[in-house]
Motif scaffolding. Sequence first.
Motif, PDB file in Angstrom:
ATOM      1  N   VAL A 159       1.206 -10.012   0.435  1.00 26.53           N
ATOM      2  CA  VAL A 159       1.849 -10.007  -0.887  1.00 26.53           C
ATOM      3  C   VAL A 159       1.691  -8.647  -1.562  1.00 26.53           C
ATOM      4  CG1 VAL A 159       1.803 -10.975  -3.219  1.00 26.53           C
ATOM      5  CG2 VAL A 159       1.670 -12.493  -1.237  1.00 26.53           C
ATOM      6  N   LEU A 160       0.528  -8.038  -1.442  1.00 24.80           N
ATOM      7  CA  LEU A 160       0.313  -6.745  -2.098  1.00 24.80           C
ATOM      8  C   LEU A 160       1.204  -5.648  -1.526  1.00 24.80           C
ATOM      9  CD1 LEU A 160      -3.556  -6.720  -2.697  1.00 24.80           C
ATOM     10  CD2 LEU A 160      -1.727  -7.187  -4.340  1.00 24.80           C
ATOM     11  N   GLN A 161       1.595  -5.765  -0.261  1.00 18.36           N
ATOM     12  CA  GLN A 161       2.551  -4.800   0.292  1.00 18.36           C
ATOM     13  C   GLN A 161       3.869  -4.862  -0.480  1.00 18.36           C
ATOM     14  OE1 GLN A 161       2.990  -5.110   4.595  1.00 18.36           O
ATOM     15  NE2 GLN A 161       0.817  -5.563   4.822  1.00 18.36           N
ATOM     16  N   VAL A 162       4.306  -6.083  -0.805  1.00 19.57           N
ATOM     17  CA  VAL A 162       5.547  -6.269  -1.567  1.00 19.57           C
ATOM     18  C   VAL A 162       5.382  -5.717  -2.977  1.00 19.57           C
ATOM     19  CG1 VAL A 162       7.157  -7.983  -2.495  1.00 19.57           C
ATOM     20  CG2 VAL A 162       6.180  -8.297  -0.203  1.00 19.57           C
ATOM     21  N   MET A 163       4.274  -6.047  -3.612  1.00 19.45           N
ATOM     22  CA  MET A 163       4.062  -5.623  -4.996  1.00 19.45           C
ATOM     23  C   MET A 163       3.866  -4.115  -5.101  1.00 19.45           C
ATOM     24  SD  MET A 163       1.721  -8.714  -6.557  1.00 19.45           S
ATOM     25  CE  MET A 163       2.463 -10.322  -6.880  1.00 19.45           C
ATOM     26  N   LYS A 164       3.231  -3.515  -4.102  1.00 19.99           N
ATOM     27  CA  LYS A 164       3.076  -2.060  -4.089  1.00 19.99           C
ATOM     28  C   LYS A 164       4.438  -1.386  -4.055  1.00 19.99           C
ATOM     29  CE  LYS A 164       1.046   1.743  -1.422  1.00 19.99           C
ATOM     30  NZ  LYS A 164       0.257   2.104  -0.216  1.00 19.99           N
ATOM     31  N   GLU A 165       5.323  -1.892  -3.221  1.00 21.16           N
ATOM     32  CA  GLU A 165       6.663  -1.314  -3.126  1.00 21.16           C
ATOM     33  C   GLU A 165       7.439  -1.496  -4.426  1.00 21.16           C
ATOM     34  OE1 GLU A 165      10.661  -1.813  -0.338  1.00 21.16           O
ATOM     35  OE2 GLU A 165       8.696  -2.405   0.438  1.00 21.16           O
ATOM     36  N   GLN A 166       7.264  -2.648  -5.071  1.00 19.16           N
ATOM     37  CA  GLN A 166       7.920  -2.919  -6.358  1.00 19.16           C
ATOM     38  C   GLN A 166       7.341  -2.087  -7.496  1.00 19.16           C
ATOM     39  OE1 GLN A 166       8.351  -7.760  -5.634  1.00 19.16           O
ATOM     40  NE2 GLN A 166       6.990  -6.994  -7.180  1.00 19.16           N
ATOM     41  N   GLU A 167       6.051  -1.709  -7.321  1.00 17.28           N
ATOM     42  CA  GLU A 167       5.236  -1.103  -8.374  1.00 17.28           C
ATOM     43  C   GLU A 167       5.112  -2.045  -9.573  1.00 17.28           C
ATOM     44  OE1 GLU A 167       6.628   2.855  -9.222  1.00 17.28           O
ATOM     45  OE2 GLU A 167       5.621   3.646  -7.436  1.00 17.28           O
ATOM     46  N   SER A 168       4.933  -3.320  -9.250  1.00 14.95           N
ATOM     47  CA  SER A 168       4.700  -4.325 -10.285  1.00 14.95           C
ATOM     48  C   SER A 168       4.257  -5.612  -9.609  1.00 14.95           C
ATOM     49  CB  SER A 168       5.970  -4.587 -11.104  1.00 14.95           C
ATOM     50  OG  SER A 168       6.962  -5.210 -10.309  1.00 14.95           O
ATOM     51  N   ALA A 216      -9.299  -5.415  -4.413  1.00 11.68           N
ATOM     52  CA  ALA A 216      -7.833  -5.387  -4.467  1.00 11.68           C
ATOM     53  C   ALA A 216      -7.341  -4.814  -5.786  1.00 11.68           C
ATOM     54  CB  ALA A 216      -7.277  -6.795  -4.254  1.00 11.68           C
ATOM     55  N   ALA A 217      -8.014  -5.164  -6.882  1.00 13.19           N
ATOM     56  CA  ALA A 217      -7.612  -4.649  -8.192  1.00 13.19           C
ATOM     57  C   ALA A 217      -7.722  -3.133  -8.247  1.00 13.19           C
ATOM     58  CB  ALA A 217      -8.472  -5.286  -9.285  1.00 13.19           C
ATOM     59  N   LEU A 218      -8.796  -2.588  -7.685  1.00 13.19           N
ATOM     60  CA  LEU A 218      -8.980  -1.139  -7.686  1.00 13.19           C
ATOM     61  C   LEU A 218      -7.940  -0.443  -6.810  1.00 13.19           C
ATOM     62  CD1 LEU A 218     -12.873  -1.007  -7.463  1.00 13.19           C
ATOM     63  CD2 LEU A 218     -11.466  -0.460  -9.458  1.00 13.19           C
ATOM     64  N   GLU A 219      -7.656  -1.027  -5.660  1.00 15.76           N
ATOM     65  CA  GLU A 219      -6.678  -0.426  -4.758  1.00 15.76           C
ATOM     66  C   GLU A 219      -5.265  -0.427  -5.339  1.00 15.76           C
ATOM     67  OE1 GLU A 219      -9.065  -1.815  -0.703  1.00 15.76           O
ATOM     68  OE2 GLU A 219      -7.016  -2.500  -1.050  1.00 15.76           O
ATOM     69  N   MET A 220      -4.939  -1.471  -6.113  1.00 12.07           N
ATOM     70  CA  MET A 220      -3.564  -1.641  -6.582  1.00 12.07           C
ATOM     71  C   MET A 220      -3.312  -1.109  -7.983  1.00 12.07           C
ATOM     72  SD  MET A 220      -2.264  -2.761  -3.904  1.00 12.07           S
ATOM     73  CE  MET A 220      -0.614  -2.986  -4.551  1.00 12.07           C
ATOM     74  N   ALA A 221      -4.356  -0.745  -8.705  1.00 10.67           N
ATOM     75  CA  ALA A 221      -4.171  -0.262 -10.074  1.00 10.67           C
ATOM     76  C   ALA A 221      -3.194   0.914 -10.172  1.00 10.67           C
ATOM     77  CB  ALA A 221      -5.525   0.123 -10.673  1.00 10.67           C
ATOM     78  N   PRO A 222      -3.208   1.885  -9.246  1.00 12.91           N
ATOM     79  CA  PRO A 222      -2.255   3.001  -9.362  1.00 12.91           C
ATOM     80  C   PRO A 222      -0.797   2.588  -9.233  1.00 12.91           C
ATOM     81  CG  PRO A 222      -4.066   3.554  -7.868  1.00 12.91           C
ATOM     82  CD  PRO A 222      -4.151   2.097  -8.133  1.00 12.91           C
ATOM     83  N   TYR A 223      -0.555   1.370  -8.747  1.00 17.12           N
ATOM     84  CA  TYR A 223       0.817   0.922  -8.508  1.00 17.12           C
ATOM     85  C   TYR A 223       1.304  -0.080  -9.553  1.00 17.12           C
ATOM     86  CZ  TYR A 223      -0.472   3.059  -4.122  1.00 17.12           C
ATOM     87  OH  TYR A 223      -0.927   3.951  -3.171  1.00 17.12           O
ATOM     88  N   GLY A 224       0.545  -0.247 -10.610  1.00 14.63           N
ATOM     89  CA  GLY A 224       0.963  -1.151 -11.672  1.00 14.63           C
ATOM     90  C   GLY A 224       0.802  -2.620 -11.345  1.00 14.63           C
ATOM     91  N   VAL A 225      -0.053  -2.925 -10.370  1.00 13.09           N
ATOM     92  CA  VAL A 225      -0.276  -4.309  -9.950  1.00 13.09           C
ATOM     93  C   VAL A 225      -1.647  -4.758 -10.436  1.00 13.09           C
ATOM     94  CG1 VAL A 225      -0.507  -5.867  -7.969  1.00 13.09           C
ATOM     95  CG2 VAL A 225       1.193  -4.020  -7.930  1.00 13.09           C
ATOM     96  N   ARG A 226      -1.696  -5.910 -11.093  1.00 11.80           N
ATOM     97  CA  ARG A 226      -2.952  -6.439 -11.611  1.00 11.80           C
ATOM     98  C   ARG A 226      -3.460  -7.576 -10.726  1.00 11.80           C
ATOM     99  NH1 ARG A 226      -2.935  -9.117 -15.838  1.00 11.80           N
ATOM    100  NH2 ARG A 226      -0.716  -9.511 -16.227  1.00 11.80           N
ATOM    101  N   VAL A 227      -4.787  -7.660 -10.573  1.00 12.94           N
ATOM    102  CA  VAL A 227      -5.408  -8.691  -9.742  1.00 12.94           C
ATOM    103  C   VAL A 227      -6.620  -9.253 -10.491  1.00 12.94           C
ATOM    104  CG1 VAL A 227      -6.420  -9.249  -7.506  1.00 12.94           C
ATOM    105  CG2 VAL A 227      -4.728  -7.403  -7.673  1.00 12.94           C
ATOM    106  N   ASN A 228      -6.614 -10.562 -10.726  1.00 16.85           N
ATOM    107  CA  ASN A 228      -7.723 -11.223 -11.397  1.00 16.85           C
ATOM    108  C   ASN A 228      -8.043 -12.540 -10.702  1.00 16.85           C
ATOM    109  OD1 ASN A 228      -8.337  -9.521 -13.861  1.00 16.85           O
ATOM    110  ND2 ASN A 228      -6.140  -9.850 -14.159  1.00 16.85           N
ATOM    111  N   ALA A 229      -9.125 -13.166 -11.120  1.00 13.39           N
ATOM    112  CA  ALA A 229      -9.523 -14.448 -10.540  1.00 13.39           C
ATOM    113  C   ALA A 229      -9.956 -15.410 -11.636  1.00 13.39           C
ATOM    114  CB  ALA A 229     -10.670 -14.256  -9.545  1.00 13.39           C
ATOM    115  N   VAL A 230      -9.805 -16.687 -11.351  1.00 10.23           N
ATOM    116  CA  VAL A 230     -10.367 -17.733 -12.208  1.00 10.23           C
ATOM    117  C   VAL A 230     -11.551 -18.353 -11.480  1.00 10.23           C
ATOM    118  CG1 VAL A 230      -8.207 -18.210 -13.405  1.00 10.23           C
ATOM    119  CG2 VAL A 230      -8.756 -19.482 -11.323  1.00 10.23           C
ATOM    120  N   THR A 231     -12.584 -18.712 -12.234  1.00 12.98           N
ATOM    121  CA  THR A 231     -13.783 -19.301 -11.636  1.00 12.98           C
ATOM    122  C   THR A 231     -14.104 -20.618 -12.340  1.00 12.98           C
ATOM    123  OG1 THR A 231     -15.277 -18.048 -13.105  1.00 12.98           O
ATOM    124  CG2 THR A 231     -14.700 -17.032 -11.007  1.00 12.98           C
ATOM    125  N   PRO A 232     -13.413 -21.683 -11.965  1.00 11.17           N
ATOM    126  CA  PRO A 232     -13.641 -22.968 -12.632  1.00 11.17           C
ATOM    127  C   PRO A 232     -14.953 -23.620 -12.214  1.00 11.17           C
ATOM    128  CG  PRO A 232     -11.526 -22.903 -11.450  1.00 11.17           C
ATOM    129  CD  PRO A 232     -12.337 -21.749 -10.978  1.00 11.17           C
TER     130      PRO A 232
END
Length: 256
Positions: free
Chosen positions: A123-132, A167-183
Amino acid sequence: MQFKDKVVLITGAAGGIGLAAAQAFAKEGAKLALVDLKNEALFEAEKSIEAEDILLISADVVLEEEVKNYVDRTVEQYGRIDVFINNAGINGEFNPIIEQTVDNFNQVMGVNVKGVFLGLKYVLQVMKEQESGVVVNTASNGGLLGAPGMSLYVASKHAVIGLNKSAALEMAPYGVRVNAVTPSGVNTEMMRRIEKNAMGDQAEEARKQFEASVPMNRYATAEEIADLMMFLASEKASFISGSYYRIDGGQGATSV
Protein backbone atom coordinates in the motif's frame (compact mmCIF):
# COMPACT_ATOMS: atom_id res chain seq x y z
CA MET A 1 -19.38 13.87 4.02
CA GLN A 2 -15.69 14.14 4.87
CA PHE A 3 -14.66 10.96 3.00
CA LYS A 4 -16.84 11.51 -0.06
CA ASP A 5 -15.27 9.55 -2.97
CA LYS A 6 -12.16 8.71 -0.90
CA VAL A 7 -10.90 5.17 -1.44
CA VAL A 8 -10.68 3.24 1.83
CA LEU A 9 -9.03 -0.21 1.91
CA ILE A 10 -9.75 -2.31 5.03
CA THR A 11 -8.34 -5.72 5.96
CA GLY A 12 -10.12 -7.96 8.44
CA ALA A 13 -13.25 -6.24 7.18
CA ALA A 14 -15.85 -8.98 7.64
CA GLY A 15 -16.33 -8.53 11.38
CA GLY A 16 -15.45 -6.69 14.56
CA ILE A 17 -13.48 -3.46 14.23
CA GLY A 18 -12.99 -3.89 10.48
CA LEU A 19 -16.72 -4.15 9.81
CA ALA A 20 -17.48 -1.20 12.09
CA ALA A 21 -14.87 0.85 10.21
CA ALA A 22 -16.41 -0.13 6.86
CA GLN A 23 -19.85 0.93 8.04
CA ALA A 24 -18.54 4.22 9.40
CA PHE A 25 -16.54 5.18 6.30
CA ALA A 26 -19.46 4.19 4.06
CA LYS A 27 -21.74 6.63 5.90
CA GLU A 28 -19.20 9.35 5.12
CA GLY A 29 -19.31 8.64 1.39
CA ALA A 30 -16.17 6.52 0.95
CA LYS A 31 -15.52 4.00 -1.79
CA LEU A 32 -14.62 0.74 -0.06
CA ALA A 33 -12.28 -2.15 -0.80
CA LEU A 34 -12.90 -4.81 1.84
CA VAL A 35 -10.50 -7.69 2.42
CA ASP A 36 -11.04 -10.82 4.48
CA LEU A 37 -10.12 -14.48 4.35
CA LYS A 38 -13.47 -15.88 3.13
CA ASN A 39 -15.84 -14.60 0.47
CA GLU A 40 -18.87 -15.87 2.39
CA ALA A 41 -18.02 -13.67 5.38
CA LEU A 42 -17.53 -10.66 3.12
CA PHE A 43 -20.88 -11.21 1.38
CA GLU A 44 -22.60 -11.38 4.77
CA ALA A 45 -20.82 -8.24 5.99
CA GLU A 46 -21.81 -6.35 2.84
CA LYS A 47 -25.47 -6.63 3.81
CA SER A 48 -24.90 -4.27 6.75
CA ILE A 49 -22.87 -1.67 4.82
CA GLU A 50 -24.63 1.17 3.03
CA ALA A 51 -22.07 1.98 0.36
CA GLU A 52 -22.63 3.00 -3.24
CA ASP A 53 -19.25 1.64 -4.34
CA ILE A 54 -17.80 -1.47 -2.73
CA LEU A 55 -15.21 -4.05 -3.79
CA LEU A 56 -14.96 -7.39 -1.97
CA ILE A 57 -11.63 -9.25 -2.06
CA SER A 58 -10.87 -12.62 -0.50
CA ALA A 59 -7.22 -12.82 0.56
CA ASP A 60 -4.88 -14.38 3.10
CA VAL A 61 -2.82 -11.49 4.47
CA VAL A 62 0.09 -13.86 5.18
CA LEU A 63 0.60 -14.64 1.50
CA GLU A 64 2.56 -11.99 -0.38
CA GLU A 65 0.97 -12.62 -3.77
CA GLU A 66 -2.52 -12.32 -2.29
CA VAL A 67 -1.60 -9.06 -0.54
CA LYS A 68 -0.16 -7.67 -3.77
CA ASN A 69 -3.35 -8.78 -5.51
CA TYR A 70 -5.71 -7.00 -3.10
CA VAL A 71 -3.70 -3.80 -3.50
CA ASP A 72 -3.56 -4.13 -7.29
CA ARG A 73 -7.27 -4.85 -7.56
CA THR A 74 -8.12 -1.82 -5.45
CA VAL A 75 -6.00 0.44 -7.66
CA GLU A 76 -7.41 -1.13 -10.82
CA GLN A 77 -10.96 -0.48 -9.57
CA TYR A 78 -10.52 2.99 -8.13
CA GLY A 79 -7.20 4.36 -9.38
CA ARG A 80 -5.79 5.15 -5.94
CA ILE A 81 -5.83 4.34 -2.19
CA ASP A 82 -6.52 7.24 0.17
CA VAL A 83 -6.91 5.38 3.46
CA PHE A 84 -5.60 1.97 4.53
CA ILE A 85 -7.05 0.41 7.68
CA ASN A 86 -4.44 -2.29 8.31
CA ASN A 87 -6.59 -4.26 10.67
CA ALA A 88 -6.48 -8.05 10.16
CA GLY A 89 -5.33 -9.90 13.26
CA ILE A 90 -5.80 -12.98 15.44
CA ASN A 91 -5.29 -13.74 19.12
CA GLY A 92 -3.94 -17.31 18.84
CA GLU A 93 -3.83 -19.77 21.72
CA PHE A 94 -2.98 -18.46 25.17
CA ASN A 95 -0.44 -20.44 27.19
CA PRO A 96 2.66 -19.76 29.28
CA ILE A 97 5.76 -19.36 27.14
CA ILE A 98 7.14 -22.72 28.28
CA GLU A 99 3.99 -24.41 26.95
CA GLN A 100 3.67 -22.48 23.68
CA THR A 101 4.12 -24.21 20.34
CA VAL A 102 6.11 -23.12 17.33
CA ASP A 103 3.02 -23.63 15.19
CA ASN A 104 1.07 -21.12 17.27
CA PHE A 105 4.02 -18.70 17.18
CA ASN A 106 4.16 -18.90 13.40
CA GLN A 107 0.41 -18.40 13.02
CA VAL A 108 0.18 -15.38 15.32
CA MET A 109 3.31 -13.72 13.98
CA GLY A 110 2.25 -14.54 10.45
CA VAL A 111 -1.09 -12.73 10.59
CA ASN A 112 -0.33 -10.01 13.12
CA VAL A 113 3.19 -9.05 12.00
CA LYS A 114 3.86 -10.41 8.52
CA GLY A 115 0.33 -9.50 7.42
CA VAL A 116 0.73 -5.93 8.67
CA PHE A 117 4.20 -5.67 7.11
CA LEU A 118 3.03 -6.92 3.71
CA GLY A 119 0.06 -4.56 3.73
CA LEU A 120 2.39 -1.66 4.43
CA LYS A 121 4.90 -2.83 1.83
CA TYR A 122 2.43 -2.74 -1.04
CA VAL A 123 0.00 0.00 0.00
CA LEU A 124 2.79 2.45 0.82
CA GLN A 125 4.21 2.01 -2.69
CA VAL A 126 0.89 3.33 -4.03
CA MET A 127 0.72 6.18 -1.52
CA LYS A 128 4.34 7.17 -2.15
CA GLU A 129 3.60 7.52 -5.85
CA GLN A 130 0.45 9.54 -5.08
CA GLU A 131 2.33 11.62 -2.50
CA SER A 132 -0.70 11.32 -0.26
CA GLY A 133 -2.52 8.83 1.91
CA VAL A 134 -3.16 7.74 5.47
CA VAL A 135 -2.56 4.40 7.18
CA VAL A 136 -4.14 3.35 10.46
CA ASN A 137 -2.68 0.16 11.92
CA THR A 138 -4.60 -1.86 14.49
CA ALA A 139 -2.27 -2.57 17.40
CA SER A 140 -3.47 -3.19 20.98
CA ASN A 141 -2.80 -2.15 24.54
CA GLY A 142 -1.06 -5.52 24.54
CA GLY A 143 1.57 -3.77 22.42
CA LEU A 144 2.37 -1.49 25.35
CA LEU A 145 2.66 -3.93 28.25
CA GLY A 146 3.02 -7.59 29.13
CA ALA A 147 0.35 -10.14 29.97
CA PRO A 148 0.85 -13.65 31.37
CA GLY A 149 -0.23 -16.34 28.95
CA MET A 150 -0.51 -13.87 26.06
CA SER A 151 3.17 -13.56 25.15
CA LEU A 152 2.78 -14.23 21.43
CA TYR A 153 -0.12 -11.82 20.95
CA VAL A 154 1.66 -9.22 23.07
CA ALA A 155 4.92 -9.63 21.13
CA SER A 156 3.09 -9.33 17.82
CA LYS A 157 1.38 -6.10 18.81
CA HIS A 158 4.65 -4.61 20.09
CA ALA A 159 5.99 -5.37 16.59
CA VAL A 160 3.04 -3.56 14.98
CA ILE A 161 3.89 -0.42 16.95
CA GLY A 162 7.52 -0.69 15.81
CA LEU A 163 6.46 -1.05 12.17
CA ASN A 164 4.07 1.87 12.63
CA LYS A 165 6.80 4.22 13.86
CA SER A 166 9.31 3.22 11.20
CA ALA A 167 6.78 3.46 8.36
CA ALA A 168 5.75 6.94 9.50
CA LEU A 169 9.35 8.16 9.39
CA GLU A 170 9.99 6.63 5.98
CA MET A 171 6.82 8.09 4.44
CA ALA A 172 6.79 11.56 6.00
CA PRO A 173 8.71 13.14 3.06
CA TYR A 174 5.97 11.94 0.71
CA GLY A 175 3.00 13.42 2.55
CA VAL A 176 1.82 10.05 3.85
CA ARG A 177 0.76 9.70 7.49
CA VAL A 178 0.92 6.46 9.50
CA ASN A 179 -0.62 5.96 12.95
CA ALA A 180 -1.94 3.15 15.12
CA VAL A 181 -4.78 2.55 17.54
CA THR A 182 -4.15 0.54 20.71
CA PRO A 183 -7.48 -0.61 22.12
CA SER A 184 -8.07 -2.45 25.35
CA GLY A 185 -10.77 -5.15 25.23
CA VAL A 186 -13.37 -4.59 22.51
CA ASN A 187 -16.80 -6.20 22.63
CA THR A 188 -16.37 -8.42 19.55
CA GLU A 189 -16.19 -12.12 18.71
CA MET A 190 -12.40 -11.92 19.10
CA MET A 191 -12.93 -10.94 22.72
CA ARG A 192 -15.22 -13.95 23.19
CA ARG A 193 -12.36 -16.16 22.00
CA ILE A 194 -9.92 -14.41 24.33
CA GLU A 195 -12.28 -14.95 27.28
CA LYS A 196 -12.57 -18.64 26.42
CA ASN A 197 -8.81 -18.94 25.98
CA ALA A 198 -8.27 -17.32 29.36
CA MET A 199 -10.70 -19.33 31.49
CA GLY A 200 -12.29 -22.05 29.38
CA ASP A 201 -15.80 -22.86 30.61
CA GLN A 202 -15.69 -19.82 32.91
CA ALA A 203 -15.61 -17.34 30.04
CA GLU A 204 -18.29 -15.15 31.63
CA GLU A 205 -16.14 -14.81 34.74
CA ALA A 206 -13.19 -13.87 32.52
CA ARG A 207 -15.32 -11.16 30.95
CA LYS A 208 -16.22 -9.74 34.37
CA GLN A 209 -12.56 -9.67 35.39
CA PHE A 210 -11.42 -8.07 32.12
CA GLU A 211 -14.10 -5.39 32.31
CA ALA A 212 -13.32 -4.72 35.99
CA SER A 213 -9.70 -3.94 35.01
CA VAL A 214 -10.96 -0.96 32.98
CA PRO A 215 -11.69 2.22 34.99
CA MET A 216 -14.84 2.76 32.89
CA ASN A 217 -15.82 -0.79 33.86
CA ARG A 218 -16.68 -2.02 30.35
CA TYR A 219 -15.26 -3.05 27.02
CA ALA A 220 -15.02 -0.60 24.14
CA THR A 221 -17.43 -1.02 21.26
CA ALA A 222 -16.11 -1.65 17.77
CA GLU A 223 -17.82 1.58 16.71
CA GLU A 224 -15.76 3.58 19.22
CA ILE A 225 -12.55 2.20 17.71
CA ALA A 226 -13.82 2.98 14.22
CA ASP A 227 -14.52 6.58 15.27
CA LEU A 228 -10.89 7.01 16.35
CA MET A 229 -9.69 5.47 13.09
CA MET A 230 -11.82 7.93 11.14
CA PHE A 231 -10.40 10.86 13.08
CA LEU A 232 -6.82 9.73 12.39
CA ALA A 233 -7.66 9.28 8.71
CA SER A 234 -9.24 12.73 8.44
CA GLU A 235 -7.78 16.15 7.72
CA LYS A 236 -8.43 17.01 11.36
CA ALA A 237 -5.38 14.85 12.14
CA SER A 238 -3.25 16.34 9.37
CA PHE A 239 -0.14 16.85 11.56
CA ILE A 240 -0.32 13.53 13.40
CA SER A 241 1.98 10.74 12.27
CA GLY A 242 4.10 8.03 13.89
CA SER A 243 1.87 7.97 16.95
CA TYR A 244 -0.23 5.33 18.65
CA TYR A 245 -3.46 6.19 20.41
CA ARG A 246 -4.74 4.45 23.50
CA ILE A 247 -8.47 3.86 23.50
CA ASP A 248 -8.91 1.94 26.72
CA GLY A 249 -11.44 3.54 29.07
CA GLY A 250 -8.64 4.97 31.22
CA GLN A 251 -6.76 1.70 31.64
CA GLY A 252 -3.50 3.23 30.45
CA ALA A 253 -3.63 5.77 33.28
CA THR A 254 -3.03 2.94 35.77
CA SER A 255 0.39 2.04 34.31
CA VAL A 256 3.65 3.92 33.79
